[in-house]
Design a protein around this motif. Structure first.
Motif, mmCIF file in Angstrom:
data_model
loop_
_atom_site.group_PDB
_atom_site.id
_atom_site.type_symbol
_atom_site.label_atom_id
_atom_site.label_comp_id
_atom_site.label_asym_id
_atom_site.label_seq_id
_atom_site.Cartn_x
_atom_site.Cartn_y
_atom_site.Cartn_z
ATOM 1 N N ARG A 54 -1.491 60.310 5.143
ATOM 2 C CA ARG A 54 -0.374 60.935 4.433
ATOM 3 C C ARG A 54 0.410 61.873 5.360
ATOM 4 O O ARG A 54 1.648 61.847 5.401
ATOM 5 N N THR A 89 -7.788 55.119 -9.698
ATOM 6 C CA THR A 89 -6.406 54.715 -9.427
ATOM 7 C C THR A 89 -6.211 53.283 -9.893
ATOM 8 O O THR A 89 -6.996 52.402 -9.529
ATOM 9 N N ARG A 140 -7.497 59.606 4.134
ATOM 10 C CA ARG A 140 -6.281 59.538 3.315
ATOM 11 C C ARG A 140 -5.311 60.664 3.665
ATOM 12 O O ARG A 140 -4.095 60.447 3.765
ATOM 13 N N ASN A 183 -11.359 60.578 -9.418
ATOM 14 C CA ASN A 183 -10.118 59.914 -9.810
ATOM 15 C C ASN A 183 -10.269 58.408 -9.775
ATOM 16 O O ASN A 183 -10.837 57.845 -8.829
ATOM 17 N N GLN A 223 3.543 58.415 -2.280
ATOM 18 C CA GLN A 223 3.082 58.709 -3.632
ATOM 19 C C GLN A 223 1.563 58.681 -3.713
ATOM 20 O O GLN A 223 0.945 59.560 -4.310
ATOM 21 N N ASP A 224 0.942 57.685 -3.077
ATOM 22 C CA ASP A 224 -0.517 57.616 -3.114
ATOM 23 C C ASP A 224 -1.024 56.824 -1.916
ATOM 24 O O ASP A 224 -0.368 55.884 -1.451
ATOM 25 N N VAL A 236 -3.067 57.254 -12.340
ATOM 26 C CA VAL A 236 -4.291 57.882 -11.860
ATOM 27 C C VAL A 236 -4.856 58.761 -12.969
ATOM 28 O O VAL A 236 -4.111 59.484 -13.636
ATOM 29 N N THR A 276 3.438 53.467 -2.051
ATOM 30 C CA THR A 276 1.974 53.491 -2.211
ATOM 31 C C THR A 276 1.353 52.604 -1.141
ATOM 32 O O THR A 276 1.844 51.506 -0.862
#
Length: 700
Positions: free
Chosen positions: A474, A205, A470, A203, A485-486, A170, A452
């Motif tokens: 999470r 990714t 998101r 960002n 992690q993502d 990222v 991920t």
């Protein structure tokens, strides 16, 4: 005692290494041409009358990635150079895969079809009436090559599966996107906004794919920016900034192939771009330096309030190149850095459900779909019906347009209350003639590769909507003791359902809020349903879906009919009508016209091929005639393939091939080539190929 300690150390190390040994991946990548009818079909995205295709700037592709763990669980991610993805397209792709491989390998559960959101591709692949009206129908000429190209990409990835790795990296990419509705964004709570440095996601990714020999296979790069670098005057098919990013990245990684096509496959996927524009300089009144917002109190009409890309003084195509190149450079940099290797189980869940039936907490509900007045205003990336009294931030309707929209359907009191403060222009959810105008049955999906996750919806999520989704995913995984992690958001995917704002942004009723179909709590509806997917994945349980409706048997197709082809008088197909000049300098444009057939004759046959070539003559050591080598195709950014009907009554047409000669072109002898098909008189079933070449010319 020493031996015992050593054995304990070996045992501890084996526990650390166990996930790597247990969950080694097989990976495969593939690419398929999905370019459909490049002429006479309306482009999908801007919904601008008259924006029909006239040829090709660059081809459109599907890029596929398959990841398989040691238990033979697999996921497939496909990125397509399209405005969105049709639910029926996915249905047909899954059916075709099942016919070839059996129904258990690739299913609705583990195949995700996402889109780049380019506004410069052909329309006709969305089955709901509102989206068909904008492009004149459901067009099988568009659908069939799209399905075939996606299938080809997945099969190529499937057949190339090999031991390999997937790495995550990222990085922050600046100067490549800007919020086009900052007034709406500022309505989000101050404490929430304070968590983020920017009002759009900066960002990028990247998932990088390599084989067991550490040889490069491909990458997928997610970055939130609209596919509107190329403006609504464009009539040449192309993949906008993400299409250009893929093209230039693949050219760099496949240096020995023409136009970049080769073993390395680079996809530039879309994320929460709902309010994220590539026109980074902002909106101005015409060519002045007066800023504007496309609202009623602006100093210029909304039709003149247009956002500018970084290369606007040159052209929108230069802005497109700049934004695409920046994405490509960042993605390749992140890919080459390597990043974090992914390891762990593959998993997946999807749900097809009725969005309007989702039960929310408290005294809240979702609505039948409807579009507000600001929907007709368009955006600063592509203004709409501003001269007819529509502008952004319309929280009140008008008497005249209320009468006109009432002819189609007057919204019920319940619908008005549910959608408030949106003034309803099109009550799409309460119209069923000839069939549903917007979807209520939609699909969401969650893929897992180790720690991920890739989440998708059919909507264009705004910046803060994507962040909230998101974070919710999470946090829910964390409640199950699963560390993440993502979380990657990808979309629009597996269908199309317009926009999704936050509740606060919805109150402003700019274009994004007006285009959020299911009311102010749409985002909460998505989040609530995603929790079901997360729980099912964490608990190893199934998710129930409802059947997906299919209206295509009732669909209309108003794309113009075309006649059998006739050559221009006193010529044959492929003849040169207007030839190149004997010599050009770098910076010039070499151009030639050829007698052609209609490019709609051969969209399936031309998949993976080219309508044009630029060829260079290589001298022979013994003084022979030399050989011609192709150095450009219709997928190159410095070529143009433009079709013109010279007589619609007689079915006569020509094509113009342009090559903009760059400063890096090697001096030498060149020619232009044209390749097409024509139908025989009195028949549209007898299709014959033809070709032609220009005279030679010298580039000094």
């Amino acid at each position: 005692m020493l031996r015992y300690s050593w054995l304990r150390l070996v045992w501890a190390c084996s526990l650390i290494l166990l996930p790597w040994a247990t969950h080694a991946y097989k990976v495969g990548v593939g690419i398929g041409d999905i370019t459909g009818p490049s002429v006479q079909v309306m482009l999908m995205g801007y919904a601008k009358e008259g924006q029909t295709g006239k040829g090709i700037l660059q081809r459109l592709y599907a890029r596929a990635y398959v990841v398989v763990d040691d238990q033979d669980r697999r996921v497939v991610f496909v990125n397509t150079d399209t405005q969105s993805m049709g639910d029926i397209i996915k249905k047909r792709v899954i059916q075709q895969l099942g016919d070839h491989l059996g129904s258990a390998i690739y299913t609705f559960d583990n195949v995700m079809l996402s889109s780049t959101h380019s506004h410069s591709g052909m329309g006709g692949y969305l089955q709901h009436t509102l989206y068909e009206l904008s492009v004149a129908g459901w067009i099988e000429e568009t659908v069939q090559p799209m399905v075939q190209g996606i299938f080809n990409a997945i099969m190529q990835a499937h057949n190339s599966l090999q031991e390999g790795s997937v790495n995550l990296n990222v990085g922050e990419l600046l100067n490549s996107n800007a919020n086009r509705s900052p007034e709406s964004y500022l309505l989000n709570p101050a404490n929430e906004r304070a968590l983020y440095q920017y009002d759009v996601d900066k960002n990028m990714t990247v998932l990088g794919f390599r084989n067991a020999k550490n040889e490069d296979l491909g990458l997928v790069a997610w970055f939130a920016v609209h596919g509107t670098s190329v403006n609504n005057t464009n009539q040449l098919i192309n993949g906008d900034n993400k299409g250009y990013a893929a093209y230039t990245a693949e050219r760099q990684m496949n240096p020995n192939s023409v136009s970049g096509n080769g073993p390395f496959v680079a996809a530039f996927a879309q994320s929460n771009e709902g309010d994220s524009s590539p026109n980074t300089l902002g909106a101005f009144c015409g060519t002045t330096n007066v800023r504007c917002t496309a609202t009623s109190n602006d100093t210029c009409p909304g039709s003149q309030c247009i956002a500018r890309g970084p290369g606007w003084t040159t052209s929108d195509l230069e802005s497109n190149r700049m934004i695409g190149q920046q994405q490509a450079d960042m993605a390749l940099n992140l890919y080459k850095q390597g990043g974090t290797p992914l390891s762990g189980a593959i998993d997946y869940r999807h749900k097809v459900f009725d969005m309007t039936a989702v039960v929310l907490d408290g005294n809240k509900s979702l609505c039948a779909p409807a579009m507000g007045y600001a929907f007709a205003a368009g955006t600063t990336d592509g203004p709409g019906l501003n001269d007819l009294g529509f502008y952004q931030n319309m929280t009140q309707g008008t008497f005249l347009w209320g009468l006109i929209s009432g002819i189609i359907r007057t919204a019920s009191d319940q619908q008005k209350a549910c959608q408030a403060p949106k003034p309803i222009l099109l009550d799409t959810g309460e119209i069923s003639i000839p069939y549903a105008w917007q979807p209520t049955i939609i699909e969401i999906q969650l893929l897992r590769i180790g720690d991920t996750f890739i989440a998708s919806t059919p909507s264009e999520l705004t910046t803060m909507s994507g962040r909230r989704l998101r974070n919710a995913i999470r946090d829910r995984f964390a409640s199950h003791g699963i560390q993440v992690q993502d979380i990657i958001y990808s979309g629009p995917a597996n269908g199309y359902a317009s926009y999704c704002t936050t509740f606060e942004e919805y109150q402003e009723q700019r274009y994004e809020g007006a285009s959020t179909p299911y009311g102010p709590h749409t985002l909460e509806g998505y989040i609530t349903t995603f929790m079901e997917l997360v729980d099912a994945m964490a608990n190893g349980t199934d998710v129930q879906s409802v059947p997906l409706p299919d209206y295509t048997s009732k669909a209309f197709d108003f794309a113009p009919a075309y006649l059998p082809d006739h050559p221009v008088l006193f010529h044959q197909f492929g003849d040169v009508l207007s030839n190149v000049k004997p010599a050009y300098s770098r910076g010039d444009t070499a151009s030639a016209d050829f007698v052609s057939g209609n490019p709609r004759n051969d969209v399936m046959d031309m998949l993976g091929k080219t309508y044009l070539t630029v060829e260079m003559l290589s001298a022979q050591p013994n003084g022979g005639n030399g050989t011609w080598s192709v150095i450009r195709t219709d997928n190159d950014y410095d070529t143009r393939f433009t079709w013109t009907s010279t007589s619609s009554v007689l079915g006569m047409s020509k094509v113009t091939i342009d090559w903009i000669i760059g400063s890096d072109v090697t001096p030498g002898t060149y020619r232009l080539g044209y390749f097409g098909h024509h139908t025989a008189p009195l028949s549209t079933n007898s299709i014959t190929p033809h070709q032609g070449y220009s005279d030679q010319f010298v580039v000094a």
